[in-house]
Motif scaffolding. Structure first.
Motif: not given
Length: 137
Positions: A33-39, A9-19, A1-7
């Protein structure tokens, strides 16, 4: 769980907008998921409609939990869930529902600011909604 949570959380700080792309069943979650969604996220309206319910907590929490558990058990990306109003009015029930949901390895929730148990939904007071937020935390 922590790994996914940390991942997540990091998506909120990347230069790319989190979609966040919304799924409503296992097939759409896997397609995203297969289309490449990060979350992966859910939409309460889409989920309810896909399973034959109107939006607004018209299914039971048991049904909702089962649908979410099916999605969660098939994806590997961080998963955040639209929990409507938490399927609870009382804080103890809200806490119990959240404890169950967080066993599914979800990384976050979004939820309503109104009581959906009444015929005409009413906004929670600031104190009530603050207590609900604290309960979920």
């Amino acid at each position: 769980m922590l790994q996914k949570y940390d991942q997540f959380k990091q998506l909120h700080h990347d230069k790319e907008a989190l979609i966040l792309y919304n799924c409503w069943d296992v097939a759409t979650a896997l397609a995203l998921e297969e289309s490449g969604a990060s979350a992966i996220a859910t939409s309460s309206y889409a989920l309810a409609q896909a399973w034959g319910f109107p939006d607004g907590q018209k299914m039971t929490f048991t049904e909702f939990y089962w649908f979410i558990s099916r999605i969660a058990s098939h994806i590997t990306k961080p998963f955040t869930v639209d929990i409507e109003a938490g399927y609870a009015v009382e804080l103890k029930q809200l806490e119990a529902n959240m404890m169950q949901l967080f066993t599914l390895d979800i990384v976050g929730v979004n939820f309503e600011d109104q009581d959906l148990s009444t015929e005409v939904p009413q906004l929670w007071t600031i104190a009530e909604q603050s207590a609900r937020i604290q309960t979920i935390k």
